[in-house]
Design a protein around this motif. Sequence first.
Motif, PDB file in Angstrom:
ATOM      1  N   THR A 133      -5.284   4.279   0.284  1.00 48.25           N
ATOM      2  CA  THR A 133      -5.586   4.570  -1.109  1.00 48.25           C
ATOM      3  C   THR A 133      -7.040   4.202  -1.379  1.00 48.25           C
ATOM      4  O   THR A 133      -7.511   3.155  -0.935  1.00 48.25           O
ATOM      5  CB  THR A 133      -4.671   3.759  -2.046  1.00 48.25           C
ATOM      6  OG1 THR A 133      -3.325   4.079  -1.736  1.00 48.25           O
ATOM      7  CG2 THR A 133      -4.934   4.098  -3.503  1.00 48.25           C
ATOM      8  N   TYR A 134      -7.732   5.094  -2.066  1.00 42.63           N
ATOM      9  CA  TYR A 134      -9.130   4.867  -2.415  1.00 42.63           C
ATOM     10  C   TYR A 134      -9.232   4.752  -3.932  1.00 42.63           C
ATOM     11  O   TYR A 134      -8.746   5.618  -4.644  1.00 42.63           O
ATOM     12  CB  TYR A 134     -10.008   6.002  -1.877  1.00 42.63           C
ATOM     13  CG  TYR A 134      -9.867   6.086  -0.386  1.00 42.63           C
ATOM     14  CD1 TYR A 134     -10.622   5.255   0.427  1.00 42.63           C
ATOM     15  CD2 TYR A 134      -8.915   6.912   0.199  1.00 42.63           C
ATOM     16  CE1 TYR A 134     -10.448   5.262   1.799  1.00 42.63           C
ATOM     17  CE2 TYR A 134      -8.731   6.928   1.567  1.00 42.63           C
ATOM     18  CZ  TYR A 134      -9.503   6.101   2.370  1.00 42.63           C
ATOM     19  OH  TYR A 134      -9.315   6.102   3.711  1.00 42.63           O
ATOM     20  N   VAL A 135      -9.838   3.665  -4.358  1.00 41.04           N
ATOM     21  CA  VAL A 135      -9.816   3.355  -5.785  1.00 41.04           C
ATOM     22  C   VAL A 135     -11.232   3.327  -6.344  1.00 41.04           C
ATOM     23  O   VAL A 135     -12.150   2.823  -5.695  1.00 41.04           O
ATOM     24  CB  VAL A 135      -9.148   1.975  -6.021  1.00 41.04           C
ATOM     25  CG1 VAL A 135      -9.014   1.693  -7.507  1.00 41.04           C
ATOM     26  CG2 VAL A 135      -7.787   1.925  -5.335  1.00 41.04           C
ATOM     27  N   TYR A 136     -11.394   3.918  -7.526  1.00 40.03           N
ATOM     28  CA  TYR A 136     -12.656   3.770  -8.239  1.00 40.03           C
ATOM     29  C   TYR A 136     -12.385   3.741  -9.736  1.00 40.03           C
ATOM     30  O   TYR A 136     -11.284   4.073 -10.171  1.00 40.03           O
ATOM     31  CB  TYR A 136     -13.670   4.849  -7.865  1.00 40.03           C
ATOM     32  CG  TYR A 136     -13.258   6.283  -8.089  1.00 40.03           C
ATOM     33  CD1 TYR A 136     -12.354   6.914  -7.239  1.00 40.03           C
ATOM     34  CD2 TYR A 136     -13.797   7.026  -9.142  1.00 40.03           C
ATOM     35  CE1 TYR A 136     -12.001   8.239  -7.434  1.00 40.03           C
ATOM     36  CE2 TYR A 136     -13.447   8.351  -9.333  1.00 40.03           C
ATOM     37  CZ  TYR A 136     -12.545   8.951  -8.479  1.00 40.03           C
ATOM     38  OH  TYR A 136     -12.193  10.262  -8.674  1.00 40.03           O
ATOM     39  N   ARG A 137     -13.375   3.277 -10.476  1.00 37.02           N
ATOM     40  CA  ARG A 137     -13.180   3.141 -11.922  1.00 37.02           C
ATOM     41  C   ARG A 137     -14.328   3.787 -12.671  1.00 37.02           C
ATOM     42  O   ARG A 137     -15.474   3.743 -12.225  1.00 37.02           O
ATOM     43  CB  ARG A 137     -13.120   1.662 -12.321  1.00 37.02           C
ATOM     44  CG  ARG A 137     -11.900   0.961 -11.769  1.00 37.02           C
ATOM     45  CD  ARG A 137     -11.815  -0.476 -12.245  1.00 37.02           C
ATOM     46  NE  ARG A 137     -10.797  -1.178 -11.459  1.00 37.02           N
ATOM     47  CZ  ARG A 137     -10.890  -2.445 -11.070  1.00 37.02           C
ATOM     48  NH1 ARG A 137     -11.948  -3.170 -11.407  1.00 37.02           N
ATOM     49  NH2 ARG A 137      -9.940  -3.002 -10.354  1.00 37.02           N
ATOM     50  N   SER A 186      -6.761   7.408  -5.454  1.00 34.66           N
ATOM     51  CA  SER A 186      -6.416   8.557  -4.610  1.00 34.66           C
ATOM     52  C   SER A 186      -5.689   8.057  -3.381  1.00 34.66           C
ATOM     53  O   SER A 186      -6.248   7.320  -2.580  1.00 34.66           O
ATOM     54  CB  SER A 186      -7.671   9.299  -4.157  1.00 34.66           C
ATOM     55  OG  SER A 186      -8.280   9.920  -5.231  1.00 34.66           O
ATOM     56  N   GLN A 187      -4.452   8.491  -3.238  1.00 32.44           N
ATOM     57  CA  GLN A 187      -3.664   8.076  -2.086  1.00 32.44           C
ATOM     58  C   GLN A 187      -3.474   9.262  -1.156  1.00 32.44           C
ATOM     59  O   GLN A 187      -3.063  10.336  -1.593  1.00 32.44           O
ATOM     60  CB  GLN A 187      -2.301   7.575  -2.559  1.00 32.44           C
ATOM     61  CG  GLN A 187      -1.434   7.081  -1.417  1.00 32.44           C
ATOM     62  CD  GLN A 187      -0.048   6.709  -1.905  1.00 32.44           C
ATOM     63  OE1 GLN A 187       0.488   7.307  -2.827  1.00 32.44           O
ATOM     64  NE2 GLN A 187       0.535   5.709  -1.283  1.00 32.44           N
ATOM     65  N   ILE A 188      -3.804   9.073   0.107  1.00 34.32           N
ATOM     66  CA  ILE A 188      -3.597  10.150   1.079  1.00 34.32           C
ATOM     67  C   ILE A 188      -2.126  10.164   1.467  1.00 34.32           C
ATOM     68  O   ILE A 188      -1.608   9.204   2.023  1.00 34.32           O
ATOM     69  CB  ILE A 188      -4.487   9.955   2.320  1.00 34.32           C
ATOM     70  CG1 ILE A 188      -5.950   9.964   1.896  1.00 34.32           C
ATOM     71  CG2 ILE A 188      -4.197  11.049   3.350  1.00 34.32           C
ATOM     72  CD1 ILE A 188      -6.924   9.861   3.039  1.00 34.32           C
ATOM     73  N   LEU A 189      -1.436  11.256   1.144  1.00 39.62           N
ATOM     74  CA  LEU A 189      -0.010  11.363   1.431  1.00 39.62           C
ATOM     75  C   LEU A 189       0.220  11.862   2.842  1.00 39.62           C
ATOM     76  O   LEU A 189       1.144  11.451   3.519  1.00 39.62           O
ATOM     77  CB  LEU A 189       0.649  12.342   0.452  1.00 39.62           C
ATOM     78  CG  LEU A 189       0.555  11.986  -1.031  1.00 39.62           C
ATOM     79  CD1 LEU A 189       1.205  13.075  -1.859  1.00 39.62           C
ATOM     80  CD2 LEU A 189       1.202  10.639  -1.305  1.00 39.62           C
TER      81      LEU A 189
END
Length: 192
Positions: free
Chosen positions: A14-18, A113-116
Motif C-alpha cells: 500500500t502506498y500512502v500520501y496526503r 493505493s493498495q496493489i491488489l
Amino acid sequence: MGEDQTLQKPEQETYVYRINADDVIVWVGDNWQAFVEANKGAANTAAKAVLGKSLYDYICGLEVRHLYATVLKVVRERNQVLHLLFRCDAPELRRYLRLELAPLTNGHVELRSQILKTESRESVELLRPDLPRSDEIITMCSMCKKVETDPDDWQEIESAINRLHLFEMEAPPQISHGLCPVCYQAMLAEIG
Ligand SMILES: [Zn+2]
C-alpha cells in the motif's frame, strides 16, 4: 472445511500520501520512492518532487480531474471514506489497485493505493512514455485503462491495438484520458 485462501496471500503493498484542503500533496509514505524507482517512474513523481505540488498536476484529462474533484468533495463534506478501483499499468505489467480516500482533519485527505494484483504481459509499446507520437489521438479510460475503439465500445489495450490497426502506424497515437461508461457509473454508485 474450506481454508480461506486470502489468508495465504503475501502482504499487499500500500502506498500512502496526503493532500491538504487545497489538494496540495503534503506528505508521502516511506515506500513512495521505492515504488517510483521500481517502476522507472518519471523524475516528476519522485518523493521530493511531488511534495508541495497539486494533486491535479498528476491527473490527466478534464473528466478525470472533475471526477477526483467530485470524489474529494464527498469525502470532505460527508467525512466519509470512499473506495475506487483502478488500473495503473506499465508497458509490461497490468497493475490492479484499490484507492481508499479517507478524510483527516482540516480538509486534509489521506489517499491509500493498495496493489491488489499484478499480471505480466508482453510489453505494450504504445504505453512507453518516451516514444515520439503522431497527431492521432486515442482515448483511454483513466480508471480501467480500456481504450475507446468506437463511441460505445471500450476494449483492453491489446484488443484495441488490433481493432484500430495501431500496429500499422508509423508512430503511435497520442493518448488522451477520459472515463469509460462502466467506470463512470461505478463512480456514481460509490458517491451515492
Ligand atoms: Zn473504465
